[in-house]
Write a protein that holds these residues in place. Structure first.
Motif, PDB file in Angstrom:
ATOM      1  N   ARG A   1      -3.738  15.625  -3.051  1.00 36.86           N
ATOM      2  CA  ARG A   1      -4.579  15.158  -1.028  1.00 36.86           C
ATOM      3  C   ARG A   1      -5.230  14.605  -1.328  1.00 36.86           C
ATOM      4  O   ARG A   1      -5.903  13.469  -0.123  1.00 36.86           O
ATOM      5  CB  ARG A   1      -4.360  16.104  -0.409  1.00 36.86           C
ATOM      6  N   ALA A   2      -6.259  14.682  -2.296  1.00 35.70           N
ATOM      7  CA  ALA A   2      -7.914  14.198  -2.314  1.00 35.70           C
ATOM      8  C   ALA A   2      -7.576  12.792  -2.481  1.00 35.70           C
ATOM      9  O   ALA A   2      -7.834  11.670  -2.196  1.00 35.70           O
ATOM     10  CB  ALA A   2      -8.895  14.141  -3.398  1.00 35.70           C
ATOM     11  N   GLN A   3      -6.432  12.395  -3.502  1.00 35.54           N
ATOM     12  CA  GLN A   3      -5.978  10.546  -4.328  1.00 35.54           C
ATOM     13  C   GLN A   3      -5.435   9.944  -2.718  1.00 35.54           C
ATOM     14  O   GLN A   3      -5.806   8.627  -2.826  1.00 35.54           O
ATOM     15  CB  GLN A   3      -4.981  11.071  -5.321  1.00 35.54           C
ATOM     16  N   ALA A   4      -4.270  10.903  -2.369  1.00 36.12           N
ATOM     17  CA  ALA A   4      -3.893   9.898  -1.319  1.00 36.12           C
ATOM     18  C   ALA A   4      -4.868   9.588   0.229  1.00 36.12           C
ATOM     19  O   ALA A   4      -4.597   8.783   0.350  1.00 36.12           O
ATOM     20  CB  ALA A   4      -2.448  11.393  -0.628  1.00 36.12           C
ATOM     21  N   ALA A   5      -6.025  10.698   0.138  1.00 33.14           N
ATOM     22  CA  ALA A   5      -6.947   9.878   1.231  1.00 33.14           C
ATOM     23  C   ALA A   5      -7.700   9.165   0.650  1.00 33.14           C
ATOM     24  O   ALA A   5      -8.235   8.421   1.218  1.00 33.14           O
ATOM     25  CB  ALA A   5      -7.400  11.462   1.430  1.00 33.14           C
ATOM     26  N   MET A   6      -8.051   8.604  -0.747  1.00 32.02           N
ATOM     27  CA  MET A   6      -9.031   8.267  -1.094  1.00 32.02           C
ATOM     28  C   MET A   6      -8.061   7.187  -0.821  1.00 32.02           C
ATOM     29  O   MET A   6      -8.126   5.764  -1.229  1.00 32.02           O
ATOM     30  CB  MET A   6      -9.260   8.168  -2.548  1.00 32.02           C
ATOM     31  N   GLU A   7      -7.190   6.452  -1.724  1.00 29.71           N
ATOM     32  CA  GLU A   7      -6.046   5.691  -1.660  1.00 29.71           C
ATOM     33  C   GLU A   7      -5.447   5.546  -0.589  1.00 29.71           C
ATOM     34  O   GLU A   7      -4.363   4.073  -0.454  1.00 29.71           O
ATOM     35  CB  GLU A   7      -5.041   5.885  -3.045  1.00 29.71           C
ATOM     36  N   GLY A   8      -5.307   5.375   1.049  1.00 28.53           N
ATOM     37  CA  GLY A   8      -5.198   5.631   1.881  1.00 28.53           C
ATOM     38  C   GLY A   8      -3.455   6.337   2.314  1.00 28.53           C
ATOM     39  O   GLY A   8      -3.066   4.863   3.143  1.00 28.53           O
ATOM     40  N   ALA A   9      -3.191   6.817   1.316  1.00 33.67           N
ATOM     41  CA  ALA A   9      -1.640   7.372   1.716  1.00 33.67           C
ATOM     42  C   ALA A   9      -1.699   8.300   2.757  1.00 33.67           C
ATOM     43  O   ALA A   9      -2.005   9.451   1.981  1.00 33.67           O
ATOM     44  CB  ALA A   9      -1.106   7.643   0.425  1.00 33.67           C
ATOM     45  N   THR A  10      -1.396   7.934   3.057  1.00 31.76           N
ATOM     46  CA  THR A  10      -1.298   9.365   4.724  1.00 31.76           C
ATOM     47  C   THR A  10      -0.910   8.654   5.603  1.00 31.76           C
ATOM     48  O   THR A  10      -0.909   9.098   7.297  1.00 31.76           O
ATOM     49  CB  THR A  10      -2.961   9.061   5.309  1.00 31.76           C
ATOM     50  N   GLY A  11       0.479   8.264   5.073  1.00 30.64           N
ATOM     51  CA  GLY A  11       1.538   8.079   6.688  1.00 30.64           C
ATOM     52  C   GLY A  11       2.439   9.203   6.945  1.00 30.64           C
ATOM     53  O   GLY A  11       2.477  10.126   6.063  1.00 30.64           O
ATOM     54  N   PRO A  12       3.150   9.037   7.846  1.00 31.21           N
ATOM     55  CA  PRO A  12       4.060  10.536   8.118  1.00 31.21           C
ATOM     56  C   PRO A  12       4.741  10.921   7.723  1.00 31.21           C
ATOM     57  O   PRO A  12       5.357   9.719   6.902  1.00 31.21           O
ATOM     58  CB  PRO A  12       4.293   9.760  10.139  1.00 31.21           C
TER      59      PRO A  12
ATOM     60  N   TYR B   1       2.808  10.647  -6.273  1.00 34.21           N
ATOM     61  CA  TYR B   1       1.935  12.150  -6.732  1.00 34.21           C
ATOM     62  C   TYR B   1       2.355  12.666  -4.704  1.00 34.21           C
ATOM     63  O   TYR B   1       2.064  14.073  -4.133  1.00 34.21           O
ATOM     64  CB  TYR B   1       0.383  12.211  -6.177  1.00 34.21           C
ATOM     65  N   GLY B   2       3.937  12.256  -4.282  1.00 33.00           N
ATOM     66  CA  GLY B   2       4.633  13.102  -3.500  1.00 33.00           C
ATOM     67  C   GLY B   2       4.408  13.005  -2.081  1.00 33.00           C
ATOM     68  O   GLY B   2       4.971  13.538  -0.944  1.00 33.00           O
ATOM     69  N   ILE B   3       3.647  11.889  -1.538  1.00 32.72           N
ATOM     70  CA  ILE B   3       2.753  11.837   0.003  1.00 32.72           C
ATOM     71  C   ILE B   3       3.585  10.020  -0.202  1.00 32.72           C
ATOM     72  O   ILE B   3       3.235   9.003  -0.935  1.00 32.72           O
ATOM     73  CB  ILE B   3       1.310  11.623   0.230  1.00 32.72           C
ATOM     74  N   HIS B   4       3.370  10.158   1.319  1.00 25.27           N
ATOM     75  CA  HIS B   4       3.946   8.661   1.675  1.00 25.27           C
ATOM     76  C   HIS B   4       2.805   7.638   1.963  1.00 25.27           C
ATOM     77  O   HIS B   4       1.792   8.440   2.201  1.00 25.27           O
ATOM     78  CB  HIS B   4       5.307   8.832   2.682  1.00 25.27           C
ATOM     79  N   VAL B   5       2.802   6.651   1.722  1.00 26.56           N
ATOM     80  CA  VAL B   5       2.339   5.792   1.992  1.00 26.56           C
ATOM     81  C   VAL B   5       2.848   4.358   2.837  1.00 26.56           C
ATOM     82  O   VAL B   5       4.117   3.495   2.824  1.00 26.56           O
ATOM     83  CB  VAL B   5       1.363   4.822   0.930  1.00 26.56           C
ATOM     84  N   LEU B   6       2.434   4.061   3.974  1.00 30.20           N
ATOM     85  CA  LEU B   6       2.714   2.304   5.277  1.00 30.20           C
ATOM     86  C   LEU B   6       2.034   1.739   4.672  1.00 30.20           C
ATOM     87  O   LEU B   6       0.797   0.908   4.642  1.00 30.20           O
ATOM     88  CB  LEU B   6       2.505   3.083   6.390  1.00 30.20           C
ATOM     89  N   LEU B   7       3.112   0.658   4.109  1.00 30.29           N
ATOM     90  CA  LEU B   7       2.909  -0.616   3.817  1.00 30.29           C
ATOM     91  C   LEU B   7       3.000  -1.639   4.503  1.00 30.29           C
ATOM     92  O   LEU B   7       3.797  -1.366   5.096  1.00 30.29           O
ATOM     93  CB  LEU B   7       3.468  -0.813   2.422  1.00 30.29           C
ATOM     94  N   GLU B   8       2.628  -2.632   4.842  1.00 24.59           N
ATOM     95  CA  GLU B   8       2.488  -4.208   5.319  1.00 24.59           C
ATOM     96  C   GLU B   8       4.281  -4.339   5.518  1.00 24.59           C
ATOM     97  O   GLU B   8       5.053  -4.438   4.109  1.00 24.59           O
ATOM     98  CB  GLU B   8       2.035  -5.062   5.052  1.00 24.59           C
ATOM     99  N   PRO B   9       5.519  -4.438   6.056  1.00 26.56           N
ATOM    100  CA  PRO B   9       6.871  -4.834   5.416  1.00 26.56           C
ATOM    101  C   PRO B   9       7.000  -6.038   6.079  1.00 26.56           C
ATOM    102  O   PRO B   9       5.823  -6.723   6.335  1.00 26.56           O
ATOM    103  CB  PRO B   9       6.824  -4.698   7.105  1.00 26.56           C
ATOM    104  N   ASP B  10       7.788  -6.346   4.331  1.00 26.04           N
ATOM    105  CA  ASP B  10       8.236  -7.972   3.847  1.00 26.04           C
ATOM    106  C   ASP B  10       6.780  -9.209   3.592  1.00 26.04           C
ATOM    107  O   ASP B  10       7.370  -9.358   3.329  1.00 26.04           O
ATOM    108  CB  ASP B  10       9.269  -8.178   5.110  1.00 26.04           C
ATOM    109  N   LEU B  11       5.819  -8.012   3.611  1.00 21.51           N
ATOM    110  CA  LEU B  11       4.931  -8.765   2.970  1.00 21.51           C
ATOM    111  C   LEU B  11       4.231  -8.533   1.426  1.00 21.51           C
ATOM    112  O   LEU B  11       4.002  -7.691   1.231  1.00 21.51           O
ATOM    113  CB  LEU B  11       3.503  -8.680   4.119  1.00 21.51           C
ATOM    114  N   PHE B  12       4.384  -9.379   0.672  1.00 20.49           N
ATOM    115  CA  PHE B  12       3.594  -9.976  -0.852  1.00 20.49           C
ATOM    116  C   PHE B  12       2.612 -10.496  -1.253  1.00 20.49           C
ATOM    117  O   PHE B  12       2.868 -11.969  -0.784  1.00 20.49           O
ATOM    118  CB  PHE B  12       5.130 -10.094  -1.553  1.00 20.49           C
ATOM    119  N   VAL B  13       1.681 -10.336  -0.973  1.00 19.06           N
ATOM    120  CA  VAL B  13       0.521 -10.954  -1.822  1.00 19.06           C
ATOM    121  C   VAL B  13       0.265 -11.030  -3.370  1.00 19.06           C
ATOM    122  O   VAL B  13      -0.180 -10.055  -3.792  1.00 19.06           O
ATOM    123  CB  VAL B  13      -0.942  -9.880  -1.044  1.00 19.06           C
TER     124      VAL B  13
END
Length: 160
Positions: free
Chosen positions: A32-43, A65-77
């Motif tokens: 959970r700490a790693q998820a918060a630090m990396e911004g993986a806070t998706g529903p 680590y089993g937690i979801h992240v919300l990524l910008e859709p269809d955007l590869f940078v």
């Protein structure tokens, strides 16, 4: 065993060695700490993959680590344009991982978390990356259209 649909299956002959979903998981606080630090806070599913700040639909991916992240859709940078800790990659098994401060490979592309392009948030980094400002402006326009109920795409402007 219980419902193990949220587990990432292990390849090979050791697939049966995964712990049951109700087994003690002493590493959960670290995850959970790693998820918060990396911004993986998706529903988490079954909730829709919408940003809680602006309401836009994002590309939801599970992390290792089993937690979801919300990524910008269809955007590869180009990865060199993205600040450290915001470079996300998706493996062939659709699992997302953050490269943290690792130097990106030359010519490599990555995904960005929606949080850094969300029009509902104020970021200290604004202005440092002009392309990110453009993404945030486009997301603000999309969020306004969604709030106004204008789901149909508008016609492209006549520029020439």
């Amino acid at each position: 065993m219980g419902d193990d649909s949220s587990l990432i299956p292990l390849p090979g002959p050791d697939h049966h060695r995964q712990p049951s979903p109700d087994a003690p998981r002493p590493w959960e606080n670290t995850d959970r700490a790693q998820a918060a630090m990396e911004g993986a806070t998706g529903p988490e599913p079954p909730e829709p993959p919408n940003c809680r700040h602006c309401g836009l639909t994002c590309d939801r991916r599970v992390t290792y680590y089993g937690i979801h992240v919300l990524l910008e859709p269809d955007l590869f940078v180009p990865a060199h344009m993205v600040p450290a800790w915001h470079r996300w990659y998706v493996d062939t098994n659709d699992t997302a991982w953050n490269s943290r401060e690792a130097e990106p490979s030359p010519g490599g592309f990555c995904r960005i978390p929606h949080l850094i392009a969300c029009p509902g948030l104020k970021l200290e980094e604004i202005g440092l990356w002009r392309w990110l400002d453009a993404v945030r402006q486009e997301n603000a326009r999309r969020a306004r259209r969604k709030a106004d109920g204008e789901d149909a795409p508008e016609a492209l402007p006549n520029i020439g």
